[in-house]
Design a protein around this motif. Structure first.
Motif, PDB file in Angstrom:
ATOM      1  N   PRO A 118     -54.005  97.992 -50.018  1.00 55.36           N
ATOM      2  CA  PRO A 118     -54.505  98.279 -48.663  1.00 55.36           C
ATOM      3  C   PRO A 118     -53.547  99.172 -47.859  1.00 55.36           C
ATOM      4  N   THR A 119     -52.249  99.089 -48.147  1.00 56.83           N
ATOM      5  CA  THR A 119     -51.263  99.873 -47.395  1.00 56.83           C
ATOM      6  C   THR A 119     -51.020 101.251 -48.011  1.00 56.83           C
ATOM      7  N   ASP A 120     -51.612 101.512 -49.183  1.00 53.90           N
ATOM      8  CA  ASP A 120     -51.418 102.772 -49.934  1.00 53.90           C
ATOM      9  C   ASP A 120     -50.014 102.938 -50.510  1.00 53.90           C
ATOM     10  N   THR A 121     -49.162 101.913 -50.410  1.00 58.72           N
ATOM     11  CA  THR A 121     -47.790 102.054 -50.929  1.00 58.72           C
ATOM     12  C   THR A 121     -47.744 101.808 -52.439  1.00 58.72           C
ATOM     13  N   LYS A 122     -48.774 101.155 -52.971  1.00 64.51           N
ATOM     14  CA  LYS A 122     -48.816 100.862 -54.402  1.00 64.51           C
ATOM     15  C   LYS A 122     -50.215 101.165 -54.929  1.00 64.51           C
ATOM     16  N   PHE A 123     -50.306 101.323 -56.246  1.00 62.41           N
ATOM     17  CA  PHE A 123     -51.624 101.392 -56.866  1.00 62.41           C
ATOM     18  C   PHE A 123     -51.576 100.663 -58.207  1.00 62.41           C
ATOM     19  N   VAL A 124     -52.752 100.299 -58.697  1.00 58.31           N
ATOM     20  CA  VAL A 124     -52.837  99.543 -59.952  1.00 58.31           C
ATOM     21  C   VAL A 124     -53.728 100.298 -60.937  1.00 58.31           C
ATOM     22  N   THR A 125     -53.364 100.216 -62.210  1.00 55.57           N
ATOM     23  CA  THR A 125     -54.138 100.866 -63.273  1.00 55.57           C
ATOM     24  C   THR A 125     -54.646  99.804 -64.244  1.00 55.57           C
ATOM     25  N   ALA A 126     -55.815 100.055 -64.829  1.00 49.63           N
ATOM     26  CA  ALA A 126     -56.362  99.185 -65.882  1.00 49.63           C
ATOM     27  C   ALA A 126     -56.540 100.039 -67.126  1.00 49.63           C
ATOM     28  N   SER A 127     -56.034  99.552 -68.245  1.00 52.26           N
ATOM     29  CA  SER A 127     -56.013 100.391 -69.445  1.00 52.26           C
ATOM     30  C   SER A 127     -56.572  99.683 -70.679  1.00 52.26           C
ATOM     31  N   ASP A 128     -56.903 100.502 -71.682  1.00 49.33           N
ATOM     32  CA  ASP A 128     -57.380  99.984 -72.965  1.00 49.33           C
ATOM     33  C   ASP A 128     -56.289  99.240 -73.744  1.00 49.33           C
ATOM     34  N   ASP A 129     -55.032  99.268 -73.243  1.00 45.82           N
ATOM     35  CA  ASP A 129     -53.975  98.477 -73.918  1.00 45.82           C
ATOM     36  C   ASP A 129     -54.012  97.017 -73.455  1.00 45.82           C
ATOM     37  N   ALA A 130     -55.088  96.641 -72.723  1.00 43.48           N
ATOM     38  CA  ALA A 130     -55.351  95.265 -72.242  1.00 43.48           C
ATOM     39  C   ALA A 130     -54.455  94.852 -71.086  1.00 43.48           C
ATOM     40  N   THR A 131     -53.689  95.794 -70.512  1.00 39.08           N
ATOM     41  CA  THR A 131     -52.817  95.442 -69.386  1.00 39.08           C
ATOM     42  C   THR A 131     -53.267  96.127 -68.097  1.00 39.08           C
ATOM     43  N   TRP A 151     -58.411  91.896 -74.495  1.00 37.37           N
ATOM     44  CA  TRP A 151     -58.955  93.137 -75.017  1.00 37.37           C
ATOM     45  C   TRP A 151     -58.915  94.165 -73.889  1.00 37.37           C
ATOM     46  N   ASP A 152     -59.436  95.387 -74.127  1.00 35.58           N
ATOM     47  CA  ASP A 152     -59.355  96.489 -73.165  1.00 35.58           C
ATOM     48  C   ASP A 152     -59.686  96.051 -71.731  1.00 35.58           C
ATOM     49  N   ALA A 153     -58.800  96.390 -70.786  1.00 34.12           N
ATOM     50  CA  ALA A 153     -59.095  96.182 -69.361  1.00 34.12           C
ATOM     51  C   ALA A 153     -59.910  97.382 -68.882  1.00 34.12           C
ATOM     52  N   LYS A 170     -63.072  93.938 -71.714  1.00 35.72           N
ATOM     53  CA  LYS A 170     -63.952  93.892 -72.876  1.00 35.72           C
ATOM     54  C   LYS A 170     -63.993  92.481 -73.470  1.00 35.72           C
ATOM     55  N   ASP A 171     -63.041  91.600 -73.038  1.00 36.35           N
ATOM     56  CA  ASP A 171     -63.036  90.210 -73.522  1.00 36.35           C
ATOM     57  C   ASP A 171     -64.037  89.340 -72.756  1.00 36.35           C
ATOM     58  N   HIS A 172     -64.905  89.977 -71.915  1.00 35.90           N
ATOM     59  CA  HIS A 172     -65.988  89.336 -71.152  1.00 35.90           C
ATOM     60  C   HIS A 172     -65.465  88.551 -69.949  1.00 35.90           C
ATOM     61  N   GLN A 173     -64.171  88.650 -69.639  1.00 32.69           N
ATOM     62  CA  GLN A 173     -63.611  87.835 -68.558  1.00 32.69           C
ATOM     63  C   GLN A 173     -63.321  88.656 -67.299  1.00 32.69           C
ATOM     64  N   VAL A 174     -63.474  87.981 -66.153  1.00 36.81           N
ATOM     65  CA  VAL A 174     -63.050  88.528 -64.861  1.00 36.81           C
ATOM     66  C   VAL A 174     -61.836  87.710 -64.435  1.00 36.81           C
ATOM     67  N   LYS A 175     -60.742  88.378 -64.110  1.00 35.75           N
ATOM     68  CA  LYS A 175     -59.519  87.661 -63.732  1.00 35.75           C
ATOM     69  C   LYS A 175     -59.063  88.055 -62.337  1.00 35.75           C
ATOM     70  N   LEU A 176     -58.543  87.059 -61.609  1.00 34.30           N
ATOM     71  CA  LEU A 176     -57.916  87.294 -60.300  1.00 34.30           C
ATOM     72  C   LEU A 176     -56.407  87.140 -60.460  1.00 34.30           C
ATOM     73  N   TRP A 177     -55.659  88.059 -59.844  1.00 37.38           N
ATOM     74  CA  TRP A 177     -54.201  88.118 -60.022  1.00 37.38           C
ATOM     75  C   TRP A 177     -53.476  88.154 -58.678  1.00 37.38           C
ATOM     76  N   ASP A 178     -52.248  87.630 -58.699  1.00 39.31           N
ATOM     77  CA  ASP A 178     -51.336  87.810 -57.569  1.00 39.31           C
ATOM     78  C   ASP A 178     -50.461  89.015 -57.892  1.00 39.31           C
TER      79      ASP A 178
END
Length: 224
Positions: A118-131, A151-153, A170-178
């Motif tokens: 929300p502050t634009d100071t950080k960003f997040v990426t989702a990759s096929d390396d599952a991270t 599996w792939d994020a 791709k593992d069919h899951q939705v995850k919430l993270w801190d």
């Protein structure tokens, strides 16, 4: 689009209006309105950005943004920056005039989605390396790697006000993270195929929507 906020009826066509075609046809992976809402930005598997006039639908500019297929792009909340990501795991920073300022090798696998804090100071990426990886925007430095998907994020979103991330895989899951600790807070099961998109409701973020190739869209109340 943002240009018609005062008259949203103009933005919801009752019929098909127009098809815009590039001379050389490539699959389009990214579609974004520019912040002022007058132009449409598309990104294709050829690695090209194309700008289209949002009113006359004609083609304005085309530029080679990446060396390989574009997979994701997003504008910062202050609308001053655009970041794009490609098949080779590279993230590029763009100013609003499409001046390329920086490129970073974020992953070695394709990046499927991006989201700004929300502050634009950080960003997040989702990759096929599952991270998922969180980067400091100013320095382009990796701050943490979020592991837990099998599996792939495929998609990620940052809560509009809270320190909370959502991702689908791709593992069919939705995850919430801190994002501060990198800990997975909860996993939402129920989809029976690859989760294609996860989005927080952008105004107050109480609702969370997810859709998958099963083909079901689900809406959650995150307070529950």
């Amino acid at each position: 689009p943002a240009a018609r906020r005062s008259r949203p009826v103009d933005s919801i066509p009752a019929r098909h209006l127009h098809s815009s075609l590039n001379k050389v046809k490539h699959p389009v992976n990214v579609v974004k309105w520019t912040p002022e809402g007058r132009r449409l930005l598309t990104g294709s598997t050829s690695g090209e950005f194309t700008l289209w006039n949002g009113t006359g639908f004609n083609f304005e500019t085309i530029m080679q943004a990446h060396d390989c297929a574009l997979r994701a792009a997003t504008y910062s909340h202050n609308n001053e920056w655009l970041i794009s990501a490609d098949q080779d795991g590279i993230v590029k920073y763009w100013q609003t005039n499409f001046n390329n300022v920086k490129g970073i090798q974020a992953h070695t696998d394709p990046i499927r989605d991006l989201a700004f804090a929300p502050t634009d100071t950080k960003f997040v990426t989702a990759s096929d390396d599952a991270t998922l990886k969180i980067f400091d925007f100013a320095g382009g430095v990796e701050e943490s790697t979020l592991t837990g998907h099998q599996w792939d994020a495929k998609c990620v979103d940052w809560h509009p006000s809270k320190g909370l991330l959502v991702s689908g895989s791709k593992d069919h899951q939705v995850k919430l993270w801190d994002p501060r600790t990198g800990r997975c807070l909860t996993t939402l099961h129920g989809h029976k195929n690859t989760v294609a998109m996860t989005k927080f409701e952008p105004t107050n973020g109480v609702l969370l929507a997810s859709c998958a190739r099963d083909p079901v869209a689900r809406v959650f109340d995150i307070r529950m």
